[in-house]
Write an enzyme that holds these catalytic residues in place. Structure first.
Site, PDB file in Angstrom:
ATOM      1  N   ASN A  43       0.838  -1.204   0.000  1.00 27.83           N
ATOM      2  CA  ASN A  43       0.000   0.000   0.000  1.00 27.83           C
ATOM      3  C   ASN A  43       0.867   1.245   0.000  1.00 27.83           C
ATOM      4  O   ASN A  43       1.613   1.436  -0.981  1.00 27.83           O
ATOM      5  CB  ASN A  43      -1.131  -0.035   1.043  1.00 27.83           C
ATOM      6  CG  ASN A  43      -0.762  -0.286   2.471  1.00 27.83           C
ATOM      7  OD1 ASN A  43      -0.328  -1.375   2.817  1.00 27.83           O
ATOM      8  ND2 ASN A  43      -0.937   0.683   3.327  1.00 27.83           N
ATOM      9  N   ASP A  44       0.795   2.118   0.975  1.00 31.42           N
ATOM     10  CA  ASP A  44       1.344   3.480   0.851  1.00 31.42           C
ATOM     11  C   ASP A  44       2.806   3.587   0.427  1.00 31.42           C
ATOM     12  O   ASP A  44       3.646   2.809   0.889  1.00 31.42           O
ATOM     13  CB  ASP A  44       1.294   4.199   2.203  1.00 31.42           C
ATOM     14  CG  ASP A  44      -0.031   4.096   2.895  1.00 31.42           C
ATOM     15  OD1 ASP A  44      -0.978   3.578   2.308  1.00 31.42           O
ATOM     16  OD2 ASP A  44      -0.113   4.560   4.040  1.00 31.42           O
ATOM     17  N   SER A 107       3.263   3.570   8.042  1.00 30.01           N
ATOM     18  CA  SER A 107       3.820   4.577   7.126  1.00 30.01           C
ATOM     19  C   SER A 107       4.647   5.645   7.819  1.00 30.01           C
ATOM     20  O   SER A 107       4.463   5.939   8.994  1.00 30.01           O
ATOM     21  CB  SER A 107       2.684   5.242   6.361  1.00 30.01           C
ATOM     22  OG  SER A 107       2.228   4.336   5.391  1.00 30.01           O
ATOM     23  N   ARG A 167      -0.691   8.513  13.569  1.00 30.38           N
ATOM     24  CA  ARG A 167       0.246   7.819  12.678  1.00 30.38           C
ATOM     25  C   ARG A 167       0.709   8.651  11.482  1.00 30.38           C
ATOM     26  O   ARG A 167       0.185   9.713  11.201  1.00 30.38           O
ATOM     27  CB  ARG A 167      -0.362   6.518  12.179  1.00 30.38           C
ATOM     28  CG  ARG A 167      -1.695   6.646  11.484  1.00 30.38           C
ATOM     29  CD  ARG A 167      -2.164   5.250  11.069  1.00 30.38           C
ATOM     30  NE  ARG A 167      -3.448   5.275  10.407  1.00 30.38           N
ATOM     31  CZ  ARG A 167      -4.624   5.050  11.002  1.00 30.38           C
ATOM     32  NH1 ARG A 167      -4.664   4.795  12.300  1.00 30.38           N
ATOM     33  NH2 ARG A 167      -5.748   5.090  10.311  1.00 30.38           N
ATOM     34  N   ASP A 168       1.702   8.080  10.774  1.00 24.62           N
ATOM     35  CA  ASP A 168       2.191   8.553   9.476  1.00 24.62           C
ATOM     36  C   ASP A 168       2.986   9.863   9.558  1.00 24.62           C
ATOM     37  O   ASP A 168       2.630  10.876   8.951  1.00 24.62           O
ATOM     38  CB  ASP A 168       1.024   8.706   8.480  1.00 24.62           C
ATOM     39  CG  ASP A 168       0.134   7.478   8.425  1.00 24.62           C
ATOM     40  OD1 ASP A 168       0.631   6.387   8.777  1.00 24.62           O
ATOM     41  OD2 ASP A 168      -1.042   7.592   8.062  1.00 24.62           O
ATOM     42  N   GLU A 221      -5.022  10.557   7.431  1.00 22.37           N
ATOM     43  CA  GLU A 221      -3.884   9.667   7.233  1.00 22.37           C
ATOM     44  C   GLU A 221      -2.857  10.359   6.337  1.00 22.37           C
ATOM     45  O   GLU A 221      -3.194  11.183   5.487  1.00 22.37           O
ATOM     46  CB  GLU A 221      -4.347   8.359   6.589  1.00 22.37           C
ATOM     47  CG  GLU A 221      -5.329   7.579   7.460  1.00 22.37           C
ATOM     48  CD  GLU A 221      -5.556   6.146   7.001  1.00 22.37           C
ATOM     49  OE1 GLU A 221      -5.961   5.943   5.846  1.00 22.37           O
ATOM     50  OE2 GLU A 221      -5.313   5.228   7.801  1.00 22.37           O
TER      51      GLU A 221
HETATM   52  C1  FRU Z   1      -2.944   4.567   4.813  1.00 21.33           C
HETATM   53  C2  FRU Z   1      -2.636   3.754   6.043  1.00 21.33           C
HETATM   54  C3  FRU Z   1      -1.768   4.539   7.014  1.00 21.33           C
HETATM   55  C4  FRU Z   1      -1.064   3.472   7.788  1.00 21.33           C
HETATM   56  C5  FRU Z   1      -0.841   2.409   6.749  1.00 21.33           C
HETATM   57  C6  FRU Z   1      -0.902   1.007   7.255  1.00 21.33           C
HETATM   58  O1  FRU Z   1      -3.252   3.814   3.703  1.00 21.33           O
HETATM   59  O2  FRU Z   1      -3.832   3.310   6.644  1.00 21.33           O
HETATM   60  O3  FRU Z   1      -2.489   5.444   7.829  1.00 21.33           O
HETATM   61  O4  FRU Z   1       0.144   3.927   8.336  1.00 21.33           O
HETATM   62  O5  FRU Z   1      -1.842   2.602   5.746  1.00 21.33           O
HETATM   63  O6  FRU Z   1      -0.520   0.094   6.286  1.00 21.33           O
END
Ligand code: FRU
Length: 494
Positions: A43-44, A107, A167-168, A221
């Site tokens: 993902n990210d 992330s 987060r992030d 996010e």
């Molecule tokens: C965004 C997210 C972030 C998190 C990550 C987990 O897509 O939900 O907020 O850090 O993916 O994989």
């Protein structure tokens, strides 16, 4: 012991990737020039940066299956963001603060400091009463092998922010200090929190940089913050904000007070497959942004991410885009110019007059991996709408409608492939406009459509086979004049 544990977990992940990657590479839905993992779920984008002469992309990765779980940071390097060399996983879950199966190394971002490469990420764990997220550090001397900091976690959720919504972190340097924006939720509103530090290890909370007042959801996010032209830009992916998945705000910021005052807001991309973008600076000063070509909320069922799980992988990035500030405070997102280096089979046509209701075939490469650019001459068009059919085979197709009466653009993929659902829509600003530009990037399993000077964009995944190679255009209720048509096939780089 704990340093060894991360190394052991990385080795285990590498063995799995090695065992899978050849079979995965044969998959018929693999992208040809968009970045994707060798195997497993992605993902990210994380930790994007240009470091020691290469572009580094890290990414949320589960090397063990085609679905989200136990997040690692995958890692790859490139000279042009099109051809990639995969490196070993940079981070694997190993500590109490990042080891839970449904958590891991979430992330974050990367920054160079005193010759070391630092990764600032969210440790996500579960202590029995729900997900707990904290901000953590790892560093490396060679940019390949990372070690987690003994003093982790370096930031815990502030008062009022539930530990499952913190987060992030995105970090940058300004003068002598480091700054961080971090996604959060407080009182049911999405927020971007601002922190500051002298050494990347000790952080001081500054304030709330910006927050939702209901219009942008309950949790933000992947926030990002940077200076561009003469403005500051904040981007984030809100949860619970409907079709708005990748928002930007532009305005003014004062480092001495930590206050951000925005005047303009917009959407980076209206398609269903653009989420959690992160930006970074290219060595030539361009501000580039990369998104994950998917998202969470449209997915009601695990198969909704598409059929690629059958091939042992899931997820790709949208094509990196250059961000530019316009005079009115809006932003343009243009595909990177490096894409020109993979063009082949150039095709050009000066003008095409579309008679109402008639289909005109457009040629572009092999009809699967291609680029098409054209302009709609609005002064010589009286059609109420123009329809573009992409990746068609007579029955299946993705229908893109430029509705000049309703001033709206939509991309409908419900007939695209038997998998994907959903229509994306966005308003079109046509006042005083003489031409409307259209730019399309098609790859094996995705379409990206850019209009209105790269300010109105739609990215959609389409799991169409190679027999779906027809593209045509049609004017409805009147004539249309199309000009400056130019198309190219795009070569495989992955
Ligand atoms: C965004 C997210 C972030 C998190 C990550 C987990 O897509 O939900 O907020 O850090 O993916 O994989």
């Amino acid at each position: 012991m704990s340093k060894e544990l991360m190394q052991m977990n990385i080795q285990r992940a590498q063995l799995r990737i090695k065992a899978e990657k050849e079979e995965v590479a044969k998959g018929s839905m693999r992208q040809r020039y968009h970045f994707m993992p060798q195997a497993g779920w992605m993902n990210d984008p994380n930790g994007l940066l240009y470091y020691k002469g290469k572009y580094h992309f890290f990414f949320q990765h589960n090397p063990y299956s085609s679905f989200w779980d136990c997040m690692h940071w995958g890692h790859a390097i490139s000279d042009d963001m099109l051809h990639w060399e995969y490196l070993p996983e940079a981070l694997a879950p190993s500590e109490a603060y990042d080891s839970h199966m449904k958590g891991g190394c979430f992330s974050g971002s990367a920054i160079e400091h005193e010759g070391r490469l630092y990764l600032i990420y969210t440790g996500a764990t579960n202590v029995g009463n729900g997900m707990e997220q904290t901000q953590c550090i790892a560093y490396s001397e060679d940019g390949i092998h990372f070690e987690k900091y003994d003093g982790n976690p370096v930031i815990e959720a502030p008062e009022g922010v539930p530990a499952c919504f913190f987060r992030d972190p995105k970090v940058w340097k300004h003068e002598d200090l480091f700054y961080m924006v971090c996604g959060a939720s407080r009182g049911g509103r999405g927020q971007a929190l601002l922190y500051r530090s002298k050494d990347l290890l000790h952080w001081e909370y500054v304030n709330v940089l910006a927050e939702s007042r209901g219009e942008w959801g309950y949790m933000w996010e992947c926030p990002d913050f940077y200076f561009l032209g003469d403005k500051y830009v904040l981007t984030f992916s809100p949860m619970g904000a409907g079709d708005r998945k990748s928002v930007y705000l532009t305005g003014d910021f004062d480092y001495s007070t930590g206050k951000f005052c925005y005047q303009t807001s917009g959407e980076i991309d209206w398609g269903h497959d653009y989420y959690a973008p992160q930006s970074f600076l290219a060595p030539d000063g361009r501000r580039l942004i990369v998104g994950w070509a998917n998202e969470w909320e449209w997915m009601s069922y695990w198969k909704d991410w598409g059929p690629t799980y059958k091939e042992g992988w899931c997820g790709s990035f949208n094509i990196p885009r250059e961000v530019r500030l316009m005079e009115d405070g809006t932003l343009q997102f243009r595909p990177i110019e490096e894409i020109r280096s993979i063009r082949e089979d150039a095709y050009r046509e000066d003008a095409l007059l579309l008679e109402p209701g008639k289909e005109y075939d457009l040629k572009a490469g092999d009809g699967v991996a291609y680029e098409l650019k054209m302009k709609i001459d609005l002064e010589h068009t009286d059609a109420s709408r123009i329809e573009l059919m992409l990746r068609g085979d007579g029955q299946r197709r993705t229908r893109c409608v430029i509705d000049l009466k309703k001033a709206q653009i939509s991309v409908d993929r419900s007939l695209a492939d038997g998998w994907s659902k959903g229509v994306s829509r966005s308003p079109l600003f046509l006042k005083n406009k003489k031409k409307l530009d259209v730019h399309i990037l098609s790859d094996q399993s995705s379409l990206e459509l850019f209009t209105d000077d790269y300010r109105n964009n739609h990215s959609m995944n389409v799991f169409a086979g190679n027999e779906q190679d027809r593209m045509y255009i049609c004017a409805v209720d009147g004539q249309a004049r199309i000009e400056d048509i130019e198309s190219y096939g795009l070569k495989r780089t992955m």
